[in-house]
Design an enzyme around this catalytic site. Sequence first.
Site, PDB file in Angstrom:
ATOM      1  N   ARG A   1      23.530  30.646  36.572  1.00 16.66           N
ATOM      2  CA  ARG A   1      22.613  29.570  36.958  1.00 16.66           C
ATOM      3  C   ARG A   1      21.254  29.715  36.297  1.00 16.66           C
ATOM      4  O   ARG A   1      20.692  28.773  35.774  1.00 16.66           O
ATOM      5  CB  ARG A   1      22.406  29.562  38.477  1.00 16.66           C
ATOM      6  CG  ARG A   1      23.576  29.043  39.241  1.00 16.66           C
ATOM      7  CD  ARG A   1      23.441  29.346  40.693  1.00 16.66           C
ATOM      8  NE  ARG A   1      23.360  30.784  40.892  1.00 16.66           N
ATOM      9  CZ  ARG A   1      23.423  31.395  42.056  1.00 16.66           C
ATOM     10  NH1 ARG A   1      23.543  30.696  43.155  1.00 16.66           N
ATOM     11  NH2 ARG A   1      23.360  32.704  42.156  1.00 16.66           N
TER      12      ARG A   1
ATOM     13  N   LYS B   1      32.097  43.422  54.186  1.00 17.29           N
ATOM     14  CA  LYS B   1      31.169  42.297  54.355  1.00 17.29           C
ATOM     15  C   LYS B   1      31.653  41.410  55.486  1.00 17.29           C
ATOM     16  O   LYS B   1      32.837  41.373  55.786  1.00 17.29           O
ATOM     17  CB  LYS B   1      31.116  41.465  53.064  1.00 17.29           C
ATOM     18  CG  LYS B   1      30.192  42.038  52.011  1.00 17.29           C
ATOM     19  CD  LYS B   1      29.905  40.981  50.968  1.00 17.29           C
ATOM     20  CE  LYS B   1      28.921  41.479  49.915  1.00 17.29           C
ATOM     21  NZ  LYS B   1      28.728  40.498  48.854  1.00 17.29           N
TER      22      LYS B   1
ATOM     23  N   SER C   1      25.914  29.349  47.837  1.00 16.52           N
ATOM     24  CA  SER C   1      26.516  29.266  49.181  1.00 16.52           C
ATOM     25  C   SER C   1      25.479  29.657  50.228  1.00 16.52           C
ATOM     26  O   SER C   1      25.408  29.060  51.311  1.00 16.52           O
ATOM     27  CB  SER C   1      27.717  30.205  49.286  1.00 16.52           C
ATOM     28  OG  SER C   1      28.655  29.919  48.288  1.00 16.52           O
TER      29      SER C   1
ATOM     30  N   HIS D   1      30.243  25.822  42.196  1.00 21.70           N
ATOM     31  CA  HIS D   1      31.514  26.510  41.932  1.00 21.70           C
ATOM     32  C   HIS D   1      32.571  25.515  41.429  1.00 21.70           C
ATOM     33  O   HIS D   1      33.310  25.816  40.485  1.00 21.70           O
ATOM     34  CB  HIS D   1      32.061  27.153  43.220  1.00 21.70           C
ATOM     35  CG  HIS D   1      31.200  28.244  43.788  1.00 21.70           C
ATOM     36  ND1 HIS D   1      30.702  28.188  45.065  1.00 21.70           N
ATOM     37  CD2 HIS D   1      30.757  29.402  43.251  1.00 21.70           C
ATOM     38  CE1 HIS D   1      29.997  29.291  45.297  1.00 21.70           C
ATOM     39  NE2 HIS D   1      30.011  30.037  44.217  1.00 21.70           N
TER      40      HIS D   1
HETATM   41  O1  PNS Z   1      30.481  35.242  44.313  1.00 25.68           O
HETATM   42  P1  PNS Z   1      29.937  36.624  44.094  1.00 25.68           P
HETATM   43  O2  PNS Z   1      29.702  37.317  45.416  1.00 25.68           O
HETATM   44  O3  PNS Z   1      28.718  36.654  43.194  1.00 25.68           O
HETATM   45  O4  PNS Z   1      31.118  37.421  43.335  1.00 25.68           O
HETATM   46  C1  PNS Z   1      30.979  38.773  43.040  1.00 25.68           C
HETATM   47  C2  PNS Z   1      32.323  39.361  42.585  1.00 25.68           C
HETATM   48  C3  PNS Z   1      33.402  39.111  43.623  1.00 25.68           C
HETATM   49  C4  PNS Z   1      32.738  38.740  41.286  1.00 25.68           C
HETATM   50  C5  PNS Z   1      32.083  40.886  42.381  1.00 25.68           C
HETATM   51  O5  PNS Z   1      31.525  41.430  43.520  1.00 25.68           O
HETATM   52  C6  PNS Z   1      33.386  41.613  42.064  1.00 25.68           C
HETATM   53  O6  PNS Z   1      33.913  41.511  40.983  1.00 25.68           O
HETATM   54  N1  PNS Z   1      33.894  42.335  43.061  1.00 25.68           N
HETATM   55  C7  PNS Z   1      35.123  43.058  42.969  1.00 25.68           C
HETATM   56  C8  PNS Z   1      34.845  44.543  42.743  1.00 25.68           C
HETATM   57  C9  PNS Z   1      34.657  44.836  41.278  1.00 25.68           C
HETATM   58  O7  PNS Z   1      35.450  44.457  40.433  1.00 25.68           O
HETATM   59  N2  PNS Z   1      33.566  45.550  40.942  1.00 25.68           N
HETATM   60  C10 PNS Z   1      33.315  45.959  39.577  1.00 25.68           C
HETATM   61  C11 PNS Z   1      32.414  44.987  38.854  1.00 25.68           C
HETATM   62  S1  PNS Z   1      30.753  45.363  39.274  1.00 25.68           S
END
Ligand code: PNS
Length: 164
Positions: A90, A41, A128, A17
């Site tokens: 990745r 979560k 993570s 990150h």
């Molecule tokens: O680090 P992560 O868990 O892969 O991040 C995922 C994240 C936070 C980018 C994704 O879950 C997100 O954008 N969540 C907010 C809700 C949202 O915008 N959903 C619509 C896109 S699918």
Amino acid sequence: MVIAVYPGSFDPATYGHLDVIKRASISFDKVVVGVLHNSSKSPLFSVEERVNILREATKEIPNVDIKRFEGLSVNFARENNAQVIVRGLRAVTDFEYELQMAQTNRVLAPDIDTVFMTTSLEYAYLSSTIMKEVALFGGDLDKFAPPAITNAVLAKLHGSAKKL
Ligand code: PNS
């Protein structure tokens, strides 16, 4: 002025990150890292802890801001006047999920683009989740995150910051 947001869970941040943040801070005028607070979560670190960890780890980069957010990433982007959402890629296994997310975000907000940064090779395996699993079973965390972060993981999981 091109502003990018970099949304994620960051539970907690890894070198992978931090590498994306550093590189994004070179390509964009400002990078706002969005730490998702998702009440459904149960992360290892609270959103405040995840924000503080990232603030400490990025304090030398002047054009990076760390904020918490709830709800949609595109709304977080809008609130921060960002034109771009940055995500790290990745491996091909990330691709399907990332593409679906980027396309959903594009439908929700056609004016905001997703830019993928390919993770540096040395961190391509890292997440993570992997870091927490290795920590749980006593493995060496040095290659995964800076000492401040690995010590915080050890303290959370084992109740002390001792180096294994
Ligand atoms: O680090 P992560 O868990 O892969 O991040 C995922 C994240 C936070 C980018 C994704 O879950 C997100 O954008 N969540 C907010 C809700 C949202 O915008 N959903 C619509 C896109 S699918």
